[in-house]
Design a protein around this motif. Structure first.
Motif, mmCIF file in Angstrom:
data_model
loop_
_atom_site.group_PDB
_atom_site.id
_atom_site.type_symbol
_atom_site.label_atom_id
_atom_site.label_comp_id
_atom_site.label_asym_id
_atom_site.label_seq_id
_atom_site.Cartn_x
_atom_site.Cartn_y
_atom_site.Cartn_z
ATOM 1 N N LEU A 1 11.341 4.414 -3.435
ATOM 2 C CA LEU A 1 10.157 3.562 -3.342
ATOM 3 C C LEU A 1 10.342 2.525 -2.239
ATOM 4 O O LEU A 1 9.452 2.320 -1.416
ATOM 5 N N GLN A 2 11.506 1.894 -2.184
ATOM 6 C CA GLN A 2 11.752 0.887 -1.154
ATOM 7 C C GLN A 2 11.720 1.514 0.238
ATOM 8 O O GLN A 2 11.199 0.911 1.179
ATOM 9 N N ALA A 3 12.232 2.724 0.375
ATOM 10 C CA ALA A 3 12.191 3.413 1.673
ATOM 11 C C ALA A 3 10.744 3.669 2.099
ATOM 12 O O ALA A 3 10.402 3.517 3.279
ATOM 13 N N GLU A 4 9.894 4.042 1.147
ATOM 14 C CA GLU A 4 8.479 4.259 1.458
ATOM 15 C C GLU A 4 7.834 2.940 1.891
ATOM 16 O O GLU A 4 7.098 2.888 2.870
ATOM 17 N N LEU A 5 8.131 1.867 1.176
ATOM 18 C CA LEU A 5 7.561 0.554 1.516
ATOM 19 C C LEU A 5 8.042 0.084 2.885
ATOM 20 O O LEU A 5 7.275 -0.494 3.659
ATOM 21 N N ASP A 6 9.310 0.351 3.200
ATOM 22 C CA ASP A 6 9.881 -0.076 4.476
ATOM 23 C C ASP A 6 9.210 0.594 5.671
ATOM 24 O O ASP A 6 9.137 0.029 6.748
ATOM 25 N N ARG A 7 8.720 1.822 5.480
ATOM 26 C CA ARG A 7 8.101 2.529 6.596
ATOM 27 C C ARG A 7 6.578 2.373 6.622
ATOM 28 O O ARG A 7 5.917 2.840 7.533
ATOM 29 N N ALA A 8 6.024 1.706 5.618
ATOM 30 C CA ALA A 8 4.571 1.551 5.516
ATOM 31 C C ALA A 8 4.029 0.512 6.506
ATOM 32 O O ALA A 8 4.716 -0.447 6.861
ATOM 33 N N LYS A 9 2.796 0.729 6.914
ATOM 34 C CA LYS A 9 2.068 -0.288 7.651
ATOM 35 C C LYS A 9 1.439 -1.179 6.581
ATOM 36 O O LYS A 9 0.653 -0.711 5.753
ATOM 37 N N VAL A 10 1.797 -2.452 6.564
ATOM 38 C CA VAL A 10 1.301 -3.382 5.556
ATOM 39 C C VAL A 10 0.091 -4.120 6.129
ATOM 40 O O VAL A 10 0.171 -4.692 7.217
ATOM 41 N N VAL A 11 -1.014 -4.061 5.395
ATOM 42 C CA VAL A 11 -2.256 -4.686 5.842
ATOM 43 C C VAL A 11 -2.834 -5.535 4.712
ATOM 44 O O VAL A 11 -2.493 -5.339 3.546
ATOM 45 N N PRO A 12 -3.727 -6.485 5.034
ATOM 46 C CA PRO A 12 -4.378 -7.253 3.973
ATOM 47 C C PRO A 12 -5.105 -6.302 3.020
ATOM 48 O O PRO A 12 -5.681 -5.297 3.449
ATOM 49 N N ALA A 13 -5.057 -6.618 1.724
ATOM 50 C CA ALA A 13 -5.641 -5.733 0.704
ATOM 51 C C ALA A 13 -7.085 -5.356 1.020
ATOM 52 O O ALA A 13 -7.492 -4.216 0.816
ATOM 53 N N ILE A 14 -7.835 -6.284 1.535
ATOM 54 C CA ILE A 14 -9.248 -6.035 1.832
ATOM 55 C C ILE A 14 -9.431 -5.031 2.976
ATOM 56 O O ILE A 14 -10.490 -4.424 3.124
ATOM 57 N N SER A 15 -8.378 -4.809 3.768
ATOM 58 C CA SER A 15 -8.440 -3.900 4.922
ATOM 59 C C SER A 15 -7.954 -2.481 4.636
ATOM 60 O O SER A 15 -7.986 -1.628 5.519
ATOM 61 N N VAL A 16 -7.487 -2.217 3.412
ATOM 62 C CA VAL A 16 -6.990 -0.872 3.090
ATOM 63 C C VAL A 16 -8.184 0.079 2.989
ATOM 64 O O VAL A 16 -9.114 -0.167 2.238
ATOM 65 N N PRO A 17 -8.166 1.171 3.749
ATOM 66 C CA PRO A 17 -9.268 2.134 3.671
ATOM 67 C C PRO A 17 -9.414 2.701 2.248
ATOM 68 O O PRO A 17 -8.439 2.824 1.513
ATOM 69 N N ALA A 18 -10.629 3.050 1.879
ATOM 70 C CA ALA A 18 -10.929 3.537 0.532
ATOM 71 C C ALA A 18 -10.230 4.853 0.203
ATOM 72 O O ALA A 18 -10.050 5.182 -0.964
ATOM 73 N N ASP A 19 -9.809 5.610 1.224
ATOM 74 C CA ASP A 19 -9.187 6.909 0.957
ATOM 75 C C ASP A 19 -7.661 6.846 0.899
ATOM 76 O O ASP A 19 -6.988 7.874 0.919
ATOM 77 N N VAL A 20 -7.101 5.633 0.773
ATOM 78 C CA VAL A 20 -5.649 5.446 0.717
ATOM 79 C C VAL A 20 -5.217 5.191 -0.732
ATOM 80 O O VAL A 20 -5.832 4.403 -1.439
ATOM 81 N N VAL A 21 -4.146 5.857 -1.148
ATOM 82 C CA VAL A 21 -3.611 5.700 -2.506
ATOM 83 C C VAL A 21 -2.952 4.330 -2.641
ATOM 84 O O VAL A 21 -2.034 4.000 -1.888
ATOM 85 N N GLN A 22 -3.458 3.557 -3.602
ATOM 86 C CA GLN A 22 -2.922 2.242 -3.919
ATOM 87 C C GLN A 22 -2.574 2.222 -5.406
ATOM 88 O O GLN A 22 -2.882 3.161 -6.139
ATOM 89 N N MET A 23 -1.984 1.143 -5.873
ATOM 90 C CA MET A 23 -1.735 1.002 -7.297
ATOM 91 C C MET A 23 -3.088 0.981 -8.004
ATOM 92 O O MET A 23 -4.006 0.292 -7.577
ATOM 93 N N GLY A 24 -3.209 1.773 -9.058
ATOM 94 C CA GLY A 24 -4.454 1.872 -9.811
ATOM 95 C C GLY A 24 -5.389 2.959 -9.314
ATOM 96 O O GLY A 24 -6.376 3.278 -9.965
ATOM 97 N N SER A 25 -5.084 3.555 -8.160
ATOM 98 C CA SER A 25 -5.926 4.629 -7.625
ATOM 99 C C SER A 25 -5.808 5.873 -8.505
ATOM 100 O O SER A 25 -4.743 6.177 -9.036
ATOM 101 N N THR A 26 -6.916 6.596 -8.612
ATOM 102 C CA THR A 26 -6.893 7.919 -9.230
ATOM 103 C C THR A 26 -6.865 8.914 -8.085
ATOM 104 O O THR A 26 -7.694 8.845 -7.176
ATOM 105 N N VAL A 27 -5.878 9.798 -8.121
ATOM 106 C CA VAL A 27 -5.601 10.696 -7.010
ATOM 107 C C VAL A 27 -5.671 12.148 -7.473
ATOM 108 O O VAL A 27 -5.088 12.495 -8.506
ATOM 109 N N GLU A 28 -6.345 12.950 -6.701
ATOM 110 C CA GLU A 28 -6.310 14.387 -6.938
ATOM 111 C C GLU A 28 -5.469 14.971 -5.814
ATOM 112 O O GLU A 28 -5.692 14.667 -4.644
#
Length: 145
Positions: A41-68
């Motif tokens: 998990l930390q490795a994934e976070l380390d390579r992520a582009k971190v953006v303000p929550a309001i700027s995360v596109p709707a098609d990106v998996v976040q905590m609480g997202s339902t994913v198919e």
């Protein structure tokens, strides 16, 4: 060899500043009990582009997202990505502190990633659909501060 290299390369991911902070703290605190998945998990976070929550596109998996997503065995699954205390496999609520949960965070529709199950087998998944949860009043306040 080039084929293998290409398929093992991880896709670009996006994580909100709020999720980044919460998940970094979670990974750090889980090191003693779940070292392997906490490190992943930390490795994934380390390579992520971190953006303000309001700027995360709707098609990106976040905590609480339902994913198919579609697995490499052509099976399709629909799950909600949650914190460990909210996990319930019977209700398809999977913890971020599982190999598949850590693999899903930050992916967007159409992206694929290789992940390693607890039994050591490698799998590939492709995100097919992402639905975001309704915002909670407290989350809105923290986004505006």
């Amino acid at each position: 060899m080039t084929q293998l290299k290409k398929s093992s390369r991880k896709p670009r991911i996006i994580v909100s500043d709020i999720d980044y902070k919460r998940l970094t703290n979670l990974a750090s605190g889980a090191q003693s009990q779940f070292a392997e998945v906490a490190e992943e998990l930390q490795a994934e976070l380390d390579r992520a582009k971190v953006v303000p929550a309001i700027s995360v596109p709707a098609d990106v998996v976040q905590m609480g997202s339902t994913v198919e997503f579609r697995s490499d065995n052509a099976q399709q699954r629909r799950v909600t990505l949650v914190f460990p205390g909210e996990a319930d496999i019977a209700q398809n609520r999977i913890s971020i502190l599982t190999p598949i949960g850590a693999a899903l965070i930050g992916l967007s529709i159409g992206q694929s990633i290789m992940w390693t199950a607890r039994d050591g087998r490698k799998h590939e998944l492709t995100v097919v659909q992402v639905e975001q949860p309704e915002p909670v009043a407290g989350d809105l306040a923290s986004q505006n501060s």
